[in-house]
Design a protein around this motif. Structure first.
Motif, PDB file in Angstrom:
ATOM      1  N   LEU A  50       7.299  -6.763  -2.726  1.00  0.00           N
ATOM      2  CA  LEU A  50       7.900  -5.561  -2.145  1.00  0.00           C
ATOM      3  C   LEU A  50       6.861  -4.744  -1.404  1.00  0.00           C
ATOM      4  O   LEU A  50       5.661  -4.995  -1.501  1.00  0.00           O
ATOM      5  CB  LEU A  50       8.600  -4.724  -3.219  1.00  0.00           C
ATOM      6  CG  LEU A  50       7.781  -4.178  -4.401  1.00  0.00           C
ATOM      7  CD1 LEU A  50       7.083  -2.882  -4.035  1.00  0.00           C
ATOM      8  CD2 LEU A  50       8.665  -3.943  -5.596  1.00  0.00           C
ATOM      9  N   SER A  51       7.346  -3.770  -0.661  1.00  0.00           N
ATOM     10  CA  SER A  51       6.480  -2.868   0.092  1.00  0.00           C
ATOM     11  C   SER A  51       7.006  -1.448  -0.076  1.00  0.00           C
ATOM     12  O   SER A  51       8.035  -1.220  -0.724  1.00  0.00           O
ATOM     13  CB  SER A  51       6.464  -3.251   1.577  1.00  0.00           C
ATOM     14  OG  SER A  51       7.776  -3.172   2.119  1.00  0.00           O
ATOM     15  N   ALA A  62       6.625 -13.078   1.396  1.00  0.00           N
ATOM     16  CA  ALA A  62       7.468 -13.808   0.450  1.00  0.00           C
ATOM     17  C   ALA A  62       7.756 -15.224   0.933  1.00  0.00           C
ATOM     18  O   ALA A  62       7.643 -16.190   0.173  1.00  0.00           O
ATOM     19  CB  ALA A  62       8.774 -13.047   0.216  1.00  0.00           C
ATOM     20  N   SER A  63       8.121 -15.368   2.206  1.00  0.00           N
ATOM     21  CA  SER A  63       8.486 -16.690   2.723  1.00  0.00           C
ATOM     22  C   SER A  63       7.278 -17.610   2.808  1.00  0.00           C
ATOM     23  O   SER A  63       7.345 -18.787   2.420  1.00  0.00           O
ATOM     24  CB  SER A  63       9.167 -16.571   4.086  1.00  0.00           C
ATOM     25  OG  SER A  63       8.307 -15.995   5.047  1.00  0.00           O
ATOM     26  N   ASP A  80      16.488 -13.948  -1.410  1.00  0.00           N
ATOM     27  CA  ASP A  80      16.515 -12.716  -0.624  1.00  0.00           C
ATOM     28  C   ASP A  80      17.365 -11.696  -1.368  1.00  0.00           C
ATOM     29  O   ASP A  80      18.593 -11.770  -1.382  1.00  0.00           O
ATOM     30  CB  ASP A  80      17.103 -12.978   0.766  1.00  0.00           C
ATOM     31  CG  ASP A  80      16.849 -11.814   1.717  1.00  0.00           C
ATOM     32  OD1 ASP A  80      16.568 -10.705   1.231  1.00  0.00           O
ATOM     33  OD2 ASP A  80      16.941 -12.019   2.947  1.00  0.00           O
ATOM     34  N   CYS A  81      16.698 -10.726  -2.008  1.00  0.00           N
ATOM     35  CA  CYS A  81      17.394  -9.672  -2.741  1.00  0.00           C
ATOM     36  C   CYS A  81      17.478  -8.373  -1.953  1.00  0.00           C
ATOM     37  O   CYS A  81      17.857  -7.332  -2.510  1.00  0.00           O
ATOM     38  CB  CYS A  81      16.709  -9.417  -4.086  1.00  0.00           C
ATOM     39  SG  CYS A  81      17.102 -10.655  -5.336  1.00  0.00           S
ATOM     40  N   ASP A  82      17.115  -8.412  -0.687  1.00  0.00           N
ATOM     41  CA  ASP A  82      17.275  -7.232   0.164  1.00  0.00           C
ATOM     42  C   ASP A  82      18.689  -7.270   0.724  1.00  0.00           C
ATOM     43  O   ASP A  82      18.933  -7.709   1.857  1.00  0.00           O
ATOM     44  CB  ASP A  82      16.231  -7.253   1.289  1.00  0.00           C
ATOM     45  CG  ASP A  82      16.116  -5.907   1.980  1.00  0.00           C
ATOM     46  OD1 ASP A  82      17.021  -5.067   1.798  1.00  0.00           O
ATOM     47  OD2 ASP A  82      15.126  -5.697   2.709  1.00  0.00           O
ATOM     48  N   LEU A  83      19.638  -6.827  -0.075  1.00  0.00           N
ATOM     49  CA  LEU A  83      21.052  -7.000   0.251  1.00  0.00           C
ATOM     50  C   LEU A  83      21.508  -6.114   1.402  1.00  0.00           C
ATOM     51  O   LEU A  83      22.535  -6.389   2.026  1.00  0.00           O
ATOM     52  CB  LEU A  83      21.905  -6.714  -0.989  1.00  0.00           C
ATOM     53  CG  LEU A  83      21.610  -7.574  -2.224  1.00  0.00           C
ATOM     54  CD1 LEU A  83      22.611  -7.264  -3.337  1.00  0.00           C
ATOM     55  CD2 LEU A  83      21.631  -9.053  -1.879  1.00  0.00           C
ATOM     56  N   VAL A 165       9.720 -19.034  -8.815  1.00  0.00           N
ATOM     57  CA  VAL A 165      10.757 -18.240  -8.153  1.00  0.00           C
ATOM     58  C   VAL A 165      10.079 -17.078  -7.444  1.00  0.00           C
ATOM     59  O   VAL A 165       9.304 -16.339  -8.057  1.00  0.00           O
ATOM     60  CB  VAL A 165      11.799 -17.703  -9.162  1.00  0.00           C
ATOM     61  CG1 VAL A 165      12.864 -16.879  -8.446  1.00  0.00           C
ATOM     62  CG2 VAL A 165      12.436 -18.852  -9.946  1.00  0.00           C
ATOM     63  N   ILE A 166      10.356 -16.930  -6.151  1.00  0.00           N
ATOM     64  CA  ILE A 166       9.820 -15.820  -5.348  1.00  0.00           C
ATOM     65  C   ILE A 166      10.996 -14.969  -4.878  1.00  0.00           C
ATOM     66  O   ILE A 166      11.944 -15.487  -4.284  1.00  0.00           O
ATOM     67  CB  ILE A 166       9.038 -16.329  -4.119  1.00  0.00           C
ATOM     68  CG1 ILE A 166       7.951 -17.330  -4.534  1.00  0.00           C
ATOM     69  CG2 ILE A 166       8.441 -15.153  -3.349  1.00  0.00           C
ATOM     70  CD1 ILE A 166       6.825 -16.750  -5.330  1.00  0.00           C
ATOM     71  N   ILE A 167      10.936 -13.665  -5.140  1.00  0.00           N
ATOM     72  CA  ILE A 167      12.019 -12.752  -4.781  1.00  0.00           C
ATOM     73  C   ILE A 167      11.535 -11.775  -3.711  1.00  0.00           C
ATOM     74  O   ILE A 167      10.523 -11.092  -3.896  1.00  0.00           O
ATOM     75  CB  ILE A 167      12.517 -11.956  -6.001  1.00  0.00           C
ATOM     76  CG1 ILE A 167      13.021 -12.909  -7.092  1.00  0.00           C
ATOM     77  CG2 ILE A 167      13.609 -10.979  -5.598  1.00  0.00           C
ATOM     78  CD1 ILE A 167      13.399 -12.201  -8.383  1.00  0.00           C
ATOM     79  N   ASP A 168      12.249 -11.738  -2.598  1.00  0.00           N
ATOM     80  CA  ASP A 168      11.998 -10.733  -1.563  1.00  0.00           C
ATOM     81  C   ASP A 168      12.795  -9.491  -1.938  1.00  0.00           C
ATOM     82  O   ASP A 168      14.024  -9.488  -1.940  1.00  0.00           O
ATOM     83  CB  ASP A 168      12.426 -11.263  -0.198  1.00  0.00           C
ATOM     84  CG  ASP A 168      12.123 -10.282   0.922  1.00  0.00           C
ATOM     85  OD1 ASP A 168      11.281  -9.385   0.718  1.00  0.00           O
ATOM     86  OD2 ASP A 168      12.725 -10.402   2.006  1.00  0.00           O
TER      87      ASP A 168
END
Length: 243
Positions: A50-51, A62-63, A80-83, A165-168
């Motif tokens: 996150l930022s 993240a990518s 991608d959790c930036d909904l 697992v990587i979460i943006d």
């Protein structure tokens, strides 16, 4: 089954900027190594990135980090959790027709995630593959979804079913979604832009995350002057006490 795509990287760009690409890959390999050795007594299976604000480079971090992990491990999942403002599907040149929000409508605890149609398998240029769960259909209540038990159950299942697992994550100052995601993650990477980040905002965001139980393991600096100057873009890694 997970849908398969091919060649998510830009081959022509890779040919024209080969040296820059190799330098960037080496930076991310070093970052991966730092992460793996940062906490020897605990497993960092789920990481969120996150930022403070938008446009500071968190989705790129993240990518690229997910791709480097996929080069080493067989099953790596990028989520991608930036909904509200998803962007990873554009970076990866794939679909956001169905993703996280759609999966959560029918997901049950311990469902085999690799059998879910919403999870895509992307083939990378080096013949490794990356599993990707896009944000999915827009919803009116993103914070409620991120804070739900079903979302927590999905992340816990992903922890047991994937090597990494990587979460943006959404920007910390934009919405409150960063806190529940960070609490579900084993570690949090905080992205700072050398060009845009306000140090006071970043300090406040970091303090808030720590107060709420986030395990901040490091910082990543983007858009560093002089590093890969053709793109004016670069990275650095700091320990978890650095601000």
């Amino acid at each position: 089954m997970a849908k398969k795509k091919k060649n998510v990287s830009n081959n022509s760009s890779r040919r024209t900027n080969r040296n820059d690409q190799l330098n960037l890959e080496e930076v991310y390999r070093q970052l991966r190594t730092n992460i793996e050795f940062s906490q020897m007594d605990s497993e960092l299976r789920v990481l969120n990135v996150l930022s403070t604000h938008p446009n500071e480079g968190k989705s790129s971090v993240a990518s690229n980090l997910a791709k480097i992990f996929a080069d080493k491990y067989e099953k790596v999942l990028l989520i991608d959790c930036d909904l509200r403002t998803p962007s990873l599907h554009k970076m990866l040149r794939t679909s956001n027709g169905e993703g996280l929000t759609n999966l959560l409508t029918h997901y049950r605890q311990d469902d085999p995630l690799l059998e879910q149609d919403e999870i895509q398998e992307l083939e990378l240029d080096d013949q490794s593959s990356l599993f990707f769960l896009s944000a999915g259909s827009r919803v009116p209540n993103p914070t409620e979804i991120i804070s739900s038990r079903r979302f927590a159950s999905l992340i816990n299942s992903a922890r047991s079913q994937f090597d990494q697992v990587i979460i943006d994550c959404p920007p910390a100052f934009a919405v409150s979604d960063a806190v529940p995601i960070s609490n579900l993650s084993d570690g949090t990477l905080f992205v700072l832009s050398a060009k845009e980040t306000d140090k006071n905002d970043a300090r406040e965001a970091v303090d808030d995350l720590k107060r709420n139980g986030a395990n901040l393991i490091g910082t990543v600096m983007t858009k560093v002057p002089g590093f890969m100057s053709r793109h004016y873009y670069g990275y650095g890694y700091g320990d978890r006490n650095e601000r």
